[in-house]
Design a protein around this motif. Structure first.
Motif, PDB file in Angstrom:
ATOM      1  N   VAL A 127      24.537   9.841  -5.762  1.00 21.48           N
ATOM      2  CA  VAL A 127      23.435   9.076  -6.340  1.00 21.48           C
ATOM      3  C   VAL A 127      23.488   7.651  -5.815  1.00 21.48           C
ATOM      4  O   VAL A 127      24.542   7.156  -5.408  1.00 21.48           O
ATOM      5  CB  VAL A 127      23.489   9.071  -7.885  1.00 21.48           C
ATOM      6  CG1 VAL A 127      23.199  10.442  -8.444  1.00 21.48           C
ATOM      7  CG2 VAL A 127      24.839   8.576  -8.370  1.00 21.48           C
ATOM      8  N   CYS A 128      22.342   7.001  -5.832  1.00 23.09           N
ATOM      9  CA  CYS A 128      22.239   5.605  -5.393  1.00 23.09           C
ATOM     10  C   CYS A 128      22.610   4.697  -6.560  1.00 23.09           C
ATOM     11  O   CYS A 128      21.892   4.627  -7.559  1.00 23.09           O
ATOM     12  CB  CYS A 128      20.817   5.327  -4.908  1.00 23.09           C
ATOM     13  SG  CYS A 128      20.561   3.657  -4.281  1.00 23.09           S
ATOM     14  N   GLU A 129      23.738   4.010  -6.448  1.00 28.64           N
ATOM     15  CA  GLU A 129      24.248   3.196  -7.545  1.00 28.64           C
ATOM     16  C   GLU A 129      24.690   1.823  -7.051  1.00 28.64           C
ATOM     17  O   GLU A 129      25.005   1.653  -5.868  1.00 28.64           O
ATOM     18  CB  GLU A 129      25.426   3.894  -8.220  1.00 28.64           C
ATOM     19  CG  GLU A 129      25.076   5.150  -8.977  1.00 28.64           C
ATOM     20  CD  GLU A 129      26.255   5.712  -9.720  1.00 28.64           C
ATOM     21  OE1 GLU A 129      26.049   6.483 -10.665  1.00 28.64           O
ATOM     22  OE2 GLU A 129      27.403   5.386  -9.360  1.00 28.64           O
ATOM     23  N   PRO A 130      24.767   0.843  -7.976  1.00 33.32           N
ATOM     24  CA  PRO A 130      25.285  -0.479  -7.595  1.00 33.32           C
ATOM     25  C   PRO A 130      26.779  -0.398  -7.277  1.00 33.32           C
ATOM     26  O   PRO A 130      27.538   0.279  -7.972  1.00 33.32           O
ATOM     27  CB  PRO A 130      25.036  -1.329  -8.852  1.00 33.32           C
ATOM     28  CG  PRO A 130      24.025  -0.581  -9.651  1.00 33.32           C
ATOM     29  CD  PRO A 130      24.240   0.864  -9.350  1.00 33.32           C
ATOM     30  N   THR A 131      27.186  -1.080  -6.232  1.00 36.30           N
ATOM     31  CA  THR A 131      28.600  -1.143  -5.865  1.00 36.30           C
ATOM     32  C   THR A 131      29.147  -2.563  -5.944  1.00 36.30           C
ATOM     33  O   THR A 131      30.365  -2.741  -5.904  1.00 36.30           O
ATOM     34  CB  THR A 131      28.814  -0.610  -4.439  1.00 36.30           C
ATOM     35  OG1 THR A 131      27.957  -1.313  -3.532  1.00 36.30           O
ATOM     36  CG2 THR A 131      28.500   0.876  -4.378  1.00 36.30           C
ATOM     37  N   ALA A 132      28.284  -3.538  -6.052  1.00 32.03           N
ATOM     38  CA  ALA A 132      28.711  -4.932  -6.206  1.00 32.03           C
ATOM     39  C   ALA A 132      27.847  -5.576  -7.275  1.00 32.03           C
ATOM     40  O   ALA A 132      26.640  -5.734  -7.099  1.00 32.03           O
ATOM     41  CB  ALA A 132      28.603  -5.692  -4.888  1.00 32.03           C
ATOM     42  N   VAL A 133      28.464  -5.916  -8.395  1.00 33.17           N
ATOM     43  CA  VAL A 133      27.759  -6.514  -9.531  1.00 33.17           C
ATOM     44  C   VAL A 133      28.478  -7.797  -9.933  1.00 33.17           C
ATOM     45  O   VAL A 133      29.712  -7.826  -9.997  1.00 33.17           O
ATOM     46  CB  VAL A 133      27.701  -5.547 -10.728  1.00 33.17           C
ATOM     47  CG1 VAL A 133      27.005  -6.208 -11.919  1.00 33.17           C
ATOM     48  CG2 VAL A 133      26.977  -4.261 -10.344  1.00 33.17           C
ATOM     49  N   ARG A 134      27.720  -8.833 -10.177  1.00 32.75           N
ATOM     50  CA  ARG A 134      28.315 -10.074 -10.665  1.00 32.75           C
ATOM     51  C   ARG A 134      27.663 -10.456 -11.988  1.00 32.75           C
ATOM     52  O   ARG A 134      26.521 -10.093 -12.264  1.00 32.75           O
ATOM     53  CB  ARG A 134      28.150 -11.200  -9.647  1.00 32.75           C
ATOM     54  CG  ARG A 134      26.745 -11.714  -9.495  1.00 32.75           C
ATOM     55  CD  ARG A 134      26.680 -12.874  -8.506  1.00 32.75           C
ATOM     56  NE  ARG A 134      25.369 -13.480  -8.471  1.00 32.75           N
ATOM     57  CZ  ARG A 134      24.373 -13.126  -7.681  1.00 32.75           C
ATOM     58  NH1 ARG A 134      24.546 -12.120  -6.855  1.00 32.75           N
ATOM     59  NH2 ARG A 134      23.209 -13.755  -7.726  1.00 32.75           N
ATOM     60  N   VAL A 135      28.395 -11.163 -12.812  1.00 34.26           N
ATOM     61  CA  VAL A 135      27.908 -11.610 -14.117  1.00 34.26           C
ATOM     62  C   VAL A 135      27.545 -13.083 -14.002  1.00 34.26           C
ATOM     63  O   VAL A 135      28.416 -13.937 -13.787  1.00 34.26           O
ATOM     64  CB  VAL A 135      28.967 -11.386 -15.209  1.00 34.26           C
ATOM     65  CG1 VAL A 135      28.447 -11.892 -16.553  1.00 34.26           C
ATOM     66  CG2 VAL A 135      29.336  -9.911 -15.305  1.00 34.26           C
ATOM     67  N   GLU A 136      26.257 -13.370 -14.106  1.00 35.17           N
ATOM     68  CA  GLU A 136      25.767 -14.746 -14.037  1.00 35.17           C
ATOM     69  C   GLU A 136      25.579 -15.295 -15.451  1.00 35.17           C
ATOM     70  O   GLU A 136      25.127 -14.595 -16.348  1.00 35.17           O
ATOM     71  CB  GLU A 136      24.443 -14.814 -13.270  1.00 35.17           C
ATOM     72  CG  GLU A 136      24.562 -14.540 -11.778  1.00 35.17           C
ATOM     73  CD  GLU A 136      25.191 -15.699 -11.031  1.00 35.17           C
ATOM     74  OE1 GLU A 136      25.324 -16.795 -11.628  1.00 35.17           O
ATOM     75  OE2 GLU A 136      25.548 -15.501  -9.858  1.00 35.17           O
ATOM     76  N   ARG A 137      25.908 -16.561 -15.603  1.00 40.54           N
ATOM     77  CA  ARG A 137      25.716 -17.239 -16.885  1.00 40.54           C
ATOM     78  C   ARG A 137      24.547 -18.208 -16.758  1.00 40.54           C
ATOM     79  O   ARG A 137      24.581 -19.119 -15.930  1.00 40.54           O
ATOM     80  CB  ARG A 137      26.983 -17.970 -17.306  1.00 40.54           C
ATOM     81  CG  ARG A 137      28.137 -17.021 -17.601  1.00 40.54           C
ATOM     82  CD  ARG A 137      29.259 -17.737 -18.294  1.00 40.54           C
ATOM     83  NE  ARG A 137      30.210 -16.805 -18.847  1.00 40.54           N
ATOM     84  CZ  ARG A 137      31.165 -17.139 -19.707  1.00 40.54           C
ATOM     85  NH1 ARG A 137      31.274 -18.399 -20.103  1.00 40.54           N
ATOM     86  NH2 ARG A 137      31.996 -16.229 -20.170  1.00 40.54           N
TER      87      ARG A 137
END
Length: 323
Positions: A127-137
């Motif tokens: 499946v097409c999924e996120p591999t790089a996620v960042r948490v922005e404030r």
């Protein structure tokens, strides 16, 4: 004569050889392109802005959180940020401009299907999924708000069982406190029992060092097949006073699983207006809230506290979707 024949045939051989090499090169490029689609597919990150609130100046702010498109041939809608000095953030020139585009930006993107003549982006079992996620404030008028932003997408294997899978998230991106944590996620089996889904049932806390203090980040530890609205354990500890048969006062530590309700309940169809030419596209969505996953049954625990008072603690025994 022999040398003359060779001289006459040489141009023909050269032309034929050149044609064969050119044709082979075209086939090679097509094969490489096909291999590229097979290996990497069309699983790409596309822009997807969401409204997060108003900043301290009162201006509406939206963030490009991104979305992973799972089929080939779809056109990308570019929502170029404007009026902001930060990449991925968007401000509107007026509240009227914001209201005009809010519905279009908040509505879910229509799923591109193979029925529309589009080619699946990932091989079978992926499946097409996120591999790089960042948490922005984002600093809003109400305070800080954390927003998860997708940076990269890739075809990932999709297990047929309900298992815990790694999910890396970057906190305090591009700062001296940048930290990558495996917060975990649950797989999405294609075939599950009716009414059940793979959901997290046990969590663990991870310490993250910040510029001001140490914070706790919740990470998924265990996944199980549960109903969409389900109960998870949640332990609390109390001091309990008891008396032995000889009348001796003793103090013990009492453990109570008070439980918590987790999961999502179906909100039903909230589409108010659909596109006349494309019925699968919703133009206006209702703002109504969905039903919540709430306690359905409970049990009580009564004991004498360390100061001699009778105390009663309620514990959740089951959960149910309630409007």
């Amino acid at each position: 004569m022999r040398s003359l024949a060779v001289k006459m045939l040489s141009p023909c051989l050269v032309i034929s050889l050149s044609f064969n090499l050119a044709f082979a090169a075209v086939l090679n490029r097509q094969g490489d392109r096909r291999n590229l689609f097979t290996d990497r597919g069309c699983c790409k990150r596309h822009s997807h802005f969401i409204y997060v609130g108003q900043d301290i100046s009162g201006s509406p702010v939206s963030v490009d959180v991104g979305v992973c498109r799972s089929h080939c041939g779809g056109s990308q809608r570019n929502h170029a940020p404007y009026g902001s000095g930060y990449s991925g953030y968007s401000k509107h020139t007026s509240m009227l401009d914001f209201l005009r585009t809010k519905k279009l930006r908040e509505r879910p993107a229509p799923e591109l299907s193979a029925a529309a003549g589009l080619e699946p982006s990932c091989p079978a079992g992926s499946v097409c999924e996120p591999t790089a996620v960042r948490v922005e404030r984002v600093l809003l008028f109400e305070g800080l708000r954390e927003v998860e932003v997708i940076d990269e997408c890739r075809c990932e294997a999709s297990p047929v069982q309900c298992v815990r899978m790694p999910a890396l998230k970057t906190f305090f991106f591009e700062t001296p406190y940048e930290t990558v944590i495996d917060t975990g996620k649950c797989s999405s089996p294609a075939v599950t029992t009716d009414g059940f889904s793979c959901v997290p049932t046990k969590f663990q806390s991870v310490l993250v060092e910040t510029p001001n203090k140490v914070e706790l980040v919740q990470a998924v530890e265990t996944c199980e097949l549960k109903e969409r609205c389900y109960r998870v354990p949640y332990l609390e500890y109390y001091y309990e006073t008891v008396y032995s048969a000889n009348g001796v006062k003793e103090e013990k530590l009492k453990e109570i699983d008070v439980g918590r309700c987790l999961g999502a309940c179906s909100p039903g169809n909230r589409c108010l207006l659909r596109d006349s030419r494309h019925s699968d596209q919703c133009l206006v969505w209702a703002e109504g809230s969905s039903s919540s996953c709430s306690p359905q049954e409970y049990e009580s625990y009564t004991f004498r506290s360390r100061n001699g008072l009778i105390r009663t603690v309620l514990a959740i025994s089951s959960c149910k979707c309630q409007s």
